[in-house]
Design a protein around this motif. Sequence first.
Motif, PDB file in Angstrom:
ATOM      1  N   UNK A   8     -13.389  -8.423  -5.751  1.00  0.00           N
ATOM      2  CA  UNK A   8     -13.189  -9.289  -4.593  1.00  0.00           C
ATOM      3  C   UNK A   8     -11.790  -9.878  -4.610  1.00  0.00           C
ATOM      4  N   UNK A   9     -11.362 -10.350  -5.766  1.00  0.00           N
ATOM      5  CA  UNK A   9     -10.013 -10.916  -5.918  1.00  0.00           C
ATOM      6  C   UNK A   9      -8.948  -9.883  -5.573  1.00  0.00           C
ATOM      7  N   UNK A  10      -9.135  -8.663  -6.055  1.00  0.00           N
ATOM      8  CA  UNK A  10      -8.181  -7.591  -5.768  1.00  0.00           C
ATOM      9  C   UNK A  10      -8.114  -7.311  -4.271  1.00  0.00           C
ATOM     10  N   UNK A  11      -9.280  -7.206  -3.621  1.00  0.00           N
ATOM     11  CA  UNK A  11      -9.314  -6.942  -2.172  1.00  0.00           C
ATOM     12  C   UNK A  11      -8.666  -8.068  -1.378  1.00  0.00           C
ATOM     13  N   UNK A  12      -8.968  -9.320  -1.742  1.00  0.00           N
ATOM     14  CA  UNK A  12      -8.399 -10.465  -1.021  1.00  0.00           C
ATOM     15  C   UNK A  12      -6.891 -10.520  -1.198  1.00  0.00           C
ATOM     16  N   UNK A  13      -6.426 -10.291  -2.408  1.00  0.00           N
ATOM     17  CA  UNK A  13      -4.997 -10.323  -2.684  1.00  0.00           C
ATOM     18  C   UNK A  13      -4.286  -9.213  -1.920  1.00  0.00           C
ATOM     19  N   UNK A  14      -4.868  -8.038  -1.941  1.00  0.00           N
ATOM     20  CA  UNK A  14      -4.289  -6.904  -1.233  1.00  0.00           C
ATOM     21  C   UNK A  14      -4.252  -7.168   0.276  1.00  0.00           C
ATOM     22  N   UNK A  15      -5.314  -7.735   0.815  1.00  0.00           N
ATOM     23  CA  UNK A  15      -5.359  -8.029   2.250  1.00  0.00           C
ATOM     24  C   UNK A  15      -4.293  -9.059   2.624  1.00  0.00           C
ATOM     25  N   UNK A  16      -4.115 -10.077   1.803  1.00  0.00           N
ATOM     26  CA  UNK A  16      -3.090 -11.090   2.071  1.00  0.00           C
ATOM     27  C   UNK A  16      -1.704 -10.472   2.023  1.00  0.00           C
ATOM     28  N   UNK A  18      -0.772 -20.512   4.288  1.00  0.00           N
ATOM     29  CA  UNK A  18      -1.852 -21.503   4.230  1.00  0.00           C
ATOM     30  C   UNK A  18      -3.149 -20.910   4.757  1.00  0.00           C
ATOM     31  N   UNK A  19      -3.052 -20.159   5.841  1.00  0.00           N
ATOM     32  CA  UNK A  19      -4.255 -19.544   6.412  1.00  0.00           C
ATOM     33  C   UNK A  19      -4.762 -18.400   5.554  1.00  0.00           C
ATOM     34  N   UNK A  20      -3.848 -17.548   5.082  1.00  0.00           N
ATOM     35  CA  UNK A  20      -4.261 -16.347   4.342  1.00  0.00           C
ATOM     36  C   UNK A  20      -4.697 -16.660   2.919  1.00  0.00           C
ATOM     37  N   UNK A  21      -3.952 -17.514   2.243  1.00  0.00           N
ATOM     38  CA  UNK A  21      -4.216 -17.778   0.827  1.00  0.00           C
ATOM     39  C   UNK A  21      -4.883 -19.133   0.630  1.00  0.00           C
ATOM     40  N   UNK A  22      -4.437 -20.120   1.359  1.00  0.00           N
ATOM     41  CA  UNK A  22      -4.935 -21.485   1.179  1.00  0.00           C
ATOM     42  C   UNK A  22      -6.422 -21.634   1.439  1.00  0.00           C
ATOM     43  N   UNK A  70       2.837  -8.466   4.770  1.00  0.00           N
ATOM     44  CA  UNK A  70       3.791  -7.373   4.532  1.00  0.00           C
ATOM     45  C   UNK A  70       4.694  -7.667   3.333  1.00  0.00           C
ATOM     46  N   UNK A  71       4.063  -8.080   2.231  1.00  0.00           N
ATOM     47  CA  UNK A  71       4.802  -8.453   1.027  1.00  0.00           C
ATOM     48  C   UNK A  71       4.161  -7.826  -0.202  1.00  0.00           C
ATOM     49  N   UNK A  72       4.964  -7.683  -1.248  1.00  0.00           N
ATOM     50  CA  UNK A  72       4.460  -7.215  -2.527  1.00  0.00           C
ATOM     51  C   UNK A  72       3.923  -8.364  -3.352  1.00  0.00           C
ATOM     52  N   UNK A  73       3.324  -8.031  -4.478  1.00  0.00           N
ATOM     53  CA  UNK A  73       2.713  -9.048  -5.340  1.00  0.00           C
ATOM     54  C   UNK A  73       3.735 -10.061  -5.856  1.00  0.00           C
ATOM     55  N   UNK A  74       4.887  -9.588  -6.309  1.00  0.00           N
ATOM     56  CA  UNK A  74       5.909 -10.507  -6.818  1.00  0.00           C
ATOM     57  C   UNK A  74       6.437 -11.400  -5.704  1.00  0.00           C
ATOM     58  N   UNK A  75       6.595 -10.835  -4.504  1.00  0.00           N
ATOM     59  CA  UNK A  75       7.037 -11.633  -3.366  1.00  0.00           C
ATOM     60  C   UNK A  75       6.035 -12.756  -3.074  1.00  0.00           C
ATOM     61  N   UNK A  76       4.746 -12.431  -3.112  1.00  0.00           N
ATOM     62  CA  UNK A  76       3.710 -13.439  -2.861  1.00  0.00           C
ATOM     63  C   UNK A  76       3.726 -14.510  -3.953  1.00  0.00           C
TER      64      UNK A  76
END
Length: 183
Positions: A54-62, A143-147, A67-73
């Motif tokens: 679930x965490x992987x899917x949510x992170x990937x969706x965000x 805030x909407x996507x991650x918060x 339109x950012x990579x993991x390090x950018x996020x």
Amino acid sequence: MDSEPVPRDQGEPSMLDPRVLDPEQELVRRAGLDEGDVDQVVQVLEALRRWRETERRMSEASRRYMKLGETDMRALRFIIAMQNHGRVVTPGAIAEHLGITTASTTKLIDRLAAGDHVLRLPHPSDRRSLAIEVTEDTRRVARQAVGRTHARRFDAAARLTPQEREIVTRFLDDLAGTDDASV
């Protein structure tokens, strides 16, 4: 001890069940545990697997949405958190937080600035440095996507009793300590 794995929902056996993966107990010792205990341990491990997925899917969706990579996020979360505490964020602070080189940090900031995610501003007290700030649009989207997701996670942990939170924390810390770099 050759015991048959307990079927999971009458379907496929769990690939996290040591009775399936290690029936001879060469790695996973089950001494002192009855079948019900092993079933419960497997249920915990399956719940962790579902959480990780679930965490992987949510992170990937965000990341896809923004339109950012993991390090950018990770950089944006850091900048937002520091701004929330009134701290000026410099490229050096970003590099240190992410554990990347200054050259990589420059490229990262270039990408984020090109995508209108951050602004480069003069540092308020150090003329040799820059202050990096998140744009209001990116702050709102993050805030909407991650918060909101973080708020639901916080609520799940808050529903636990203080004793349950201590047990979960100790358990997760124990799991974090299983990382064996020598393997």
